[in-house]
Scaffold this active site. Structure first.
Site, mmCIF file in Angstrom:
data_model
loop_
_atom_site.group_PDB
_atom_site.id
_atom_site.type_symbol
_atom_site.label_atom_id
_atom_site.label_comp_id
_atom_site.label_asym_id
_atom_site.label_seq_id
_atom_site.Cartn_x
_atom_site.Cartn_y
_atom_site.Cartn_z
ATOM 1 N N HIS A 89 0.790 -1.235 0.000
ATOM 2 C CA HIS A 89 0.000 0.000 0.000
ATOM 3 C C HIS A 89 0.818 1.279 0.000
ATOM 4 O O HIS A 89 0.255 2.369 -0.026
ATOM 5 C CB HIS A 89 -0.952 -0.003 1.208
ATOM 6 N N GLY A 107 -6.820 12.343 8.124
ATOM 7 C CA GLY A 107 -7.588 11.306 7.440
ATOM 8 C C GLY A 107 -7.578 11.512 5.933
ATOM 9 O O GLY A 107 -7.440 10.567 5.159
ATOM 10 N N ARG A 150 -5.630 16.805 2.506
ATOM 11 C CA ARG A 150 -5.170 17.594 3.650
ATOM 12 C C ARG A 150 -3.659 17.376 3.834
ATOM 13 O O ARG A 150 -2.920 18.302 4.169
ATOM 14 C CB ARG A 150 -5.934 17.156 4.885
ATOM 15 N N ARG A 157 -3.365 4.374 -4.411
ATOM 16 C CA ARG A 157 -4.786 4.606 -4.126
ATOM 17 C C ARG A 157 -5.088 6.066 -3.793
ATOM 18 O O ARG A 157 -6.004 6.362 -3.023
ATOM 19 C CB ARG A 157 -5.261 3.738 -2.944
ATOM 20 N N ARG A 181 -1.666 11.374 14.756
ATOM 21 C CA ARG A 181 -2.897 11.538 13.981
ATOM 22 C C ARG A 181 -3.421 12.940 14.234
ATOM 23 O O ARG A 181 -3.433 13.421 15.375
ATOM 24 C CB ARG A 181 -3.915 10.476 14.411
ATOM 25 N N ILE A 182 -3.839 13.622 13.162
ATOM 26 C CA ILE A 182 -4.435 14.956 13.284
ATOM 27 C C ILE A 182 -5.787 14.888 12.582
ATOM 28 O O ILE A 182 -5.855 14.867 11.354
ATOM 29 C CB ILE A 182 -3.515 16.051 12.685
ATOM 30 N N GLY A 183 -6.846 14.792 13.380
ATOM 31 C CA GLY A 183 -8.147 14.531 12.798
ATOM 32 C C GLY A 183 -9.246 15.403 13.346
ATOM 33 O O GLY A 183 -9.000 16.445 13.942
ATOM 34 N N SER A 184 -10.481 14.952 13.115
ATOM 35 C CA SER A 184 -11.625 15.670 13.650
ATOM 36 C C SER A 184 -12.466 14.698 14.470
ATOM 37 O O SER A 184 -12.295 13.476 14.377
ATOM 38 C CB SER A 184 -12.444 16.281 12.518
ATOM 39 N N GLU A 200 -14.353 9.531 17.283
ATOM 40 C CA GLU A 200 -13.638 9.552 15.995
ATOM 41 C C GLU A 200 -13.530 8.098 15.577
ATOM 42 O O GLU A 200 -14.215 7.248 16.155
ATOM 43 C CB GLU A 200 -12.293 10.299 16.121
ATOM 44 N N MET A 201 -12.699 7.766 14.605
ATOM 45 C CA MET A 201 -12.781 6.412 14.074
ATOM 46 C C MET A 201 -11.432 5.707 13.867
ATOM 47 O O MET A 201 -11.368 4.695 13.169
ATOM 48 C CB MET A 201 -13.578 6.435 12.748
ATOM 49 N N GLU A 202 -10.355 6.232 14.446
ATOM 50 C CA GLU A 202 -9.036 5.674 14.114
ATOM 51 C C GLU A 202 -8.082 5.409 15.280
ATOM 52 O O GLU A 202 -7.225 4.527 15.189
ATOM 53 C CB GLU A 202 -8.308 6.617 13.122
ATOM 54 N N SER A 204 -15.357 18.925 15.157
ATOM 55 C CA SER A 204 -15.972 19.393 13.906
ATOM 56 C C SER A 204 -17.490 19.314 13.957
ATOM 57 O O SER A 204 -18.179 19.930 13.153
ATOM 58 C CB SER A 204 -15.473 18.561 12.729
ATOM 59 N N ASP A 205 -18.024 18.513 14.899
ATOM 60 C CA ASP A 205 -19.470 18.476 15.070
ATOM 61 C C ASP A 205 -19.807 18.085 16.500
ATOM 62 O O ASP A 205 -18.958 17.589 17.235
ATOM 63 C CB ASP A 205 -20.144 17.555 14.038
ATOM 64 N N ARG A 258 -13.619 25.947 10.754
ATOM 65 C CA ARG A 258 -12.917 24.665 10.695
ATOM 66 C C ARG A 258 -11.435 24.915 10.407
ATOM 67 O O ARG A 258 -10.563 24.277 10.973
ATOM 68 C CB ARG A 258 -13.496 23.854 9.547
HETATM 69 N N1 HPA Z 1 -18.522 10.334 14.403
HETATM 70 C C1 HPA Z 1 -17.417 9.661 14.082
HETATM 71 N N2 HPA Z 1 -16.305 10.249 13.693
HETATM 72 C C2 HPA Z 1 -16.314 11.593 13.582
HETATM 73 C C3 HPA Z 1 -17.437 12.350 13.884
HETATM 74 C C4 HPA Z 1 -18.601 11.679 14.330
HETATM 75 O O1 HPA Z 1 -19.653 12.284 14.626
HETATM 76 N N3 HPA Z 1 -17.121 13.654 13.679
HETATM 77 C C5 HPA Z 1 -15.845 13.677 13.247
HETATM 78 N N4 HPA Z 1 -15.348 12.446 13.202
#
Ligand code: HPA
Length: 237
Positions: free
Chosen positions: A4, A20, A24, A43, A87-90, A180-182, A204-205, A218
């Site tokens: 990869h 992610g 970015r 990819r 990791r630099i995410g939201s 978040e997811m990671e 971010s939310d 943002r």
């Molecule tokens: N859920 C999962 N991951 C996220 C979210 C969320 O609401 N916002 C930013 N990353």
């Protein structure tokens, strides 16, 4: 060269920043780094290596979710002599103690994911970042007078839950203040391989207030997160 990542040993710096979104990563390379060059694009997961105030650093997209960051972080750590991944995410906030655009440093990641169990039989639901990296990030934020929240994050495998109010239970039972997811997978891989990982997030939310970040604001919170992450490279070592 891995399945990869089409690069050579030496193409990556010891520290890799991972947003992610691959675009970015491109933006960070172009805007913040000097002498940045693309080192992989398999990819369209773009990766760059350059310098920040004379310190070599790489930046690469992780994709979304634990399977994706699990692949890239594993290959970076095992095949490209990478020692540290930030990791630099939201994230989405689970509590009003966090506001939109706040920057959060993960002290731990709780997850119901099977990632660790599948990887090596580990059934612990909580993973931790490198305390050394976290200290450098905290020092960087302090030095630049940027407010930095800290807490447990929920690493979720599912963005669209049937019962999205389930977040209240996760907050109460596991004290996870944002989703978040990671991170869980990233921290697990780092632990297994004796490497270092950390995670900075901007809100971010908001699951309590249902607010979502405007693209302009943002950007401001993203800039603060980048200042903390990049600043840690120069408070370090
Ligand atoms: N859920 C999962 N991951 C996220 C979210 C969320 O609401 N916002 C930013 N990353």
């Amino acid at each position: 060269m891995t399945p990869h990542i089409h690069a050579e040993l030496g193409d990556f710096a010891k520290t890799v920043l991972m947003p992610g979104d691959p675009l970015r990563a491109k933006f960070i390379a172009e805007y913040y780094l000097s002498n940045a060059r693309e080192v992989s694009n398999v990819r369209n997961i773009l990766a760059y290596t350059g310098n920040y105030r004379g310190v070599p650093v790489s930046v690469m997209g992780s994709g979304m979710g634990m399977p994706s960051i699990g692949i890239y972080s594993w290959e970076l750590f095992t095949e490209f002599a990478v020692e540290k991944i930030i990791r630099i995410g939201s994230c989405g906030a689970y509590t009003k103690t966090l506001q939109l655009y706040d920057v959060l440093l993960a002290q731990s990641a709780w997850s119901e994911s099977s990632f660790a169990r599948t990887q090596n039989g580990d059934t612990l639901p909580i993973k931790h970042p490198s305390s050394e990296l976290n200290e450098q990030l905290i020092a960087s934020a302090k030095q630049q007078n940027i407010a930095l929240h800290q807490g447990t994050v929920h690493s979720s495998d599912v963005f669209y839950r049937q019962d999205f109010m389930d977040y209240q239970r996760i907050l109460n039972e596991h004290n996870a203040i944002a989703v978040e997811m990671e991170s869980f997978a990233l921290f697990h891989n780092a632990e297994v391989l004796g490497k270092h990982a950390a995670c900075l997030l901007t809100v971010s939310d908001h699951l309590v207030t249902n607010e979502a970040a405007s693209s302009e604001a943002r950007q401001t919170s993203f800039t603060q997160m980048m200042d903390i992450a990049l600043g840690s490279l120069v408070v370090a070592d």
